[in-house]
Design an enzyme around this catalytic site. Sequence first.
Site, mmCIF file in Angstrom:
data_model
loop_
_atom_site.group_PDB
_atom_site.id
_atom_site.type_symbol
_atom_site.label_atom_id
_atom_site.label_comp_id
_atom_site.label_asym_id
_atom_site.label_seq_id
_atom_site.Cartn_x
_atom_site.Cartn_y
_atom_site.Cartn_z
ATOM 1 N N ALA A 72 10.456 8.146 3.300
ATOM 2 C CA ALA A 72 11.768 8.788 3.318
ATOM 3 C C ALA A 72 12.286 8.864 1.889
ATOM 4 O O ALA A 72 11.894 8.060 1.036
ATOM 5 C CB ALA A 72 12.727 7.987 4.191
ATOM 6 N N GLY A 115 7.910 6.315 5.932
ATOM 7 C CA GLY A 115 8.031 7.468 6.833
ATOM 8 C C GLY A 115 6.800 8.371 6.790
ATOM 9 O O GLY A 115 6.526 9.093 7.754
ATOM 10 N N GLU A 118 4.365 6.771 9.078
ATOM 11 C CA GLU A 118 4.889 6.988 10.436
ATOM 12 C C GLU A 118 4.673 8.425 10.893
ATOM 13 O O GLU A 118 4.379 8.681 12.065
ATOM 14 C CB GLU A 118 6.380 6.635 10.470
ATOM 15 C CG GLU A 118 6.612 5.144 10.287
ATOM 16 C CD GLU A 118 8.081 4.796 10.100
ATOM 17 O OE1 GLU A 118 8.750 5.443 9.259
ATOM 18 O OE2 GLU A 118 8.558 3.884 10.785
ATOM 19 N N GLU A 138 8.651 -0.714 3.543
ATOM 20 C CA GLU A 138 10.121 -0.709 3.658
ATOM 21 C C GLU A 138 10.757 -2.041 3.320
ATOM 22 O O GLU A 138 11.877 -2.103 2.812
ATOM 23 C CB GLU A 138 10.541 -0.298 5.075
ATOM 24 C CG GLU A 138 10.377 1.182 5.389
ATOM 25 C CD GLU A 138 9.018 1.543 5.948
ATOM 26 O OE1 GLU A 138 8.077 0.737 5.791
ATOM 27 O OE2 GLU A 138 8.895 2.630 6.540
HETATM 28 C C1 HXC Z 1 12.324 9.485 -3.383
HETATM 29 C C2 HXC Z 1 10.362 9.215 -4.534
HETATM 30 C C3 HXC Z 1 9.801 8.460 -3.479
HETATM 31 C C4 HXC Z 1 10.610 8.255 -2.313
HETATM 32 C C5 HXC Z 1 8.349 8.591 -5.048
HETATM 33 N N1 HXC Z 1 9.417 9.270 -5.487
HETATM 34 N N2 HXC Z 1 8.556 8.091 -3.829
HETATM 35 N N3 HXC Z 1 11.603 9.711 -4.493
HETATM 36 N N4 HXC Z 1 11.853 8.787 -2.331
HETATM 37 N N5 HXC Z 1 10.171 7.596 -1.264
HETATM 38 C C6 HXC Z 1 9.602 9.955 -6.766
HETATM 39 C C7 HXC Z 1 9.794 8.980 -7.905
HETATM 40 O O1 HXC Z 1 11.131 8.578 -7.983
HETATM 41 C C8 HXC Z 1 9.368 9.816 -9.089
HETATM 42 O O2 HXC Z 1 10.424 10.706 -9.420
HETATM 43 C C9 HXC Z 1 8.238 10.666 -8.526
HETATM 44 O O3 HXC Z 1 8.419 10.669 -7.112
HETATM 45 C C10 HXC Z 1 6.874 10.086 -8.826
HETATM 46 O O4 HXC Z 1 6.832 8.756 -8.371
HETATM 47 P P1 HXC Z 1 6.326 7.515 -9.260
HETATM 48 O O5 HXC Z 1 6.905 6.275 -8.673
HETATM 49 O O6 HXC Z 1 6.584 7.780 -10.700
HETATM 50 O O7 HXC Z 1 4.758 7.596 -8.998
HETATM 51 P P2 HXC Z 1 3.684 6.421 -9.041
HETATM 52 O O8 HXC Z 1 3.940 5.523 -10.230
HETATM 53 O O9 HXC Z 1 2.373 7.110 -8.945
HETATM 54 O O10 HXC Z 1 3.935 5.545 -7.745
HETATM 55 C C11 HXC Z 1 3.702 6.097 -6.495
HETATM 56 C C12 HXC Z 1 4.320 5.184 -5.381
HETATM 57 C C13 HXC Z 1 5.801 4.950 -5.715
HETATM 58 C C14 HXC Z 1 3.581 3.863 -5.327
HETATM 59 C C15 HXC Z 1 4.141 5.925 -4.056
HETATM 60 O O11 HXC Z 1 6.443 6.199 -6.010
HETATM 61 C C16 HXC Z 1 6.567 4.294 -4.616
HETATM 62 O O12 HXC Z 1 6.443 3.074 -4.376
HETATM 63 N N6 HXC Z 1 7.388 5.052 -3.881
HETATM 64 C C17 HXC Z 1 8.245 4.536 -2.824
HETATM 65 C C18 HXC Z 1 7.454 4.226 -1.597
HETATM 66 C C19 HXC Z 1 8.315 3.668 -0.481
HETATM 67 O O13 HXC Z 1 8.974 2.641 -0.690
HETATM 68 N N7 HXC Z 1 8.326 4.309 0.642
HETATM 69 C C20 HXC Z 1 9.138 3.908 1.791
HETATM 70 C C21 HXC Z 1 10.490 4.582 1.742
HETATM 71 S S1 HXC Z 1 11.517 4.011 3.032
HETATM 72 P P3 HXC Z 1 10.941 10.869 -10.944
HETATM 73 O O14 HXC Z 1 12.129 11.769 -10.811
HETATM 74 O O15 HXC Z 1 11.231 9.504 -11.445
HETATM 75 O O16 HXC Z 1 9.765 11.518 -11.634
HETATM 76 C C22 HXC Z 1 11.013 4.848 4.409
HETATM 77 C C23 HXC Z 1 11.775 4.540 5.674
HETATM 78 C C24 HXC Z 1 11.439 5.490 6.775
HETATM 79 O O17 HXC Z 1 10.115 5.609 4.372
HETATM 80 C C25 HXC Z 1 12.438 5.393 7.884
HETATM 81 C C26 HXC Z 1 12.837 6.736 8.417
HETATM 82 C C27 HXC Z 1 14.042 6.715 9.344
#
Ligand code: HXC
Length: 264
Positions: A72, A115, A118, A138
């Site tokens: 998400a 997400g 999921e 998460e």
């Molecule tokens: C918003 C995101 C994002 C996310 C990455 N980006 N994941 N933006 N939401 N979930 C953005 C970063 O901010 C960055 O933007 C660009 O994408 C590239 O990401 P990097 O982090 O620089 O890439 P990298 O170093 O290769 O790392 C990849 C990664 C990391 C390991 C996937 O991005 C990461 O940990 N992302 C979050 C993963 C996460 O926690 N997912 C769960 C979310 S909660 P900029 O502008 O800085 O270039 C969820 C709940 C679901 O999903 C429930 C639904 C109801």
Amino acid sequence: MGKWSIRMDFANVIAEKEGPVAVITLNRPQQLNALSYDLVKDLSLAMQAFDQDDQVRVMIVTGGEKVFAAGADIKEMADQGPFDERIQERLKYRDRINKISKPVIAAVSGFALGGGCELAMSCDIIIASETARLGQPEVNLGIIPGSGGTQRLTRAVGKYRAMEMVLAGEAMSAAEAERFGLVNRVVPVELLLEEAKSMAKKIAAKPVLAVKAAKEAVLKSANTALDEGLEFERKSFYMLFASEDRKEGMKAFLEKRKPEFKGK
Ligand code: HXC
């Protein structure tokens, strides 16, 4: 496959179809296909449109070769409260993805986190590339999975492995996901879409009523006790005896020829 015959216009997904196979590609590459409200809405609307399109038999959901979806959109979620209208709206669109009646294949390459994982698990078949990493991180954000991660992951890989993923937030490699039955198979990145399309075409050639009933019956198993599920299966099984394709399928077998299904 040759040229795409139809392309629908969405800002955050590319929705295309050729004959019976539709491919929906998540399209926010700069944000690693983070599932923003707008993306979830576009995805949901595209899938619903294909679900109602008689030409389409099977859908493929993919994020392309680099990333499936990093979860998400955290930027969007950061300031939200639990009762924000957009959260409720988002859930409404997200839930519709679970209600698609046609088979959906996820073609997963790179990160499928939160997400994203999921979303893949909401699909019926998951083909992964060697670079796929599936996880529920998460907990690192102070939340838990919110679109089925605790439930579908546990059903897929069992309690103990699911606990490790959800509590420690560490992702699974493609090879491990295959070993645990979280994905159907793993292929090299460059063959991912080809493999998904080949599976889609195989299913698309089957009699449509039987395919629909089969998906419904398998999904039913997650929500019912065995007795109830068996009863549901039995009813669907006999219902299909009323279809022309059932008669044709059996006749063709006995006449040692290929069946010609009509979708009736
Ligand atoms: C918003 C995101 C994002 C996310 C990455 N980006 N994941 N933006 N939401 N979930 C953005 C970063 O901010 C960055 O933007 C660009 O994408 C590239 O990401 P990097 O982090 O620089 O890439 P990298 O170093 O290769 O790392 C990849 C990664 C990391 C390991 C996937 O991005 C990461 O940990 N992302 C979050 C993963 C996460 O926690 N997912 C769960 C979310 S909660 P900029 O502008 O800085 O270039 C969820 C709940 C679901 O999903 C429930 C639904 C109801």
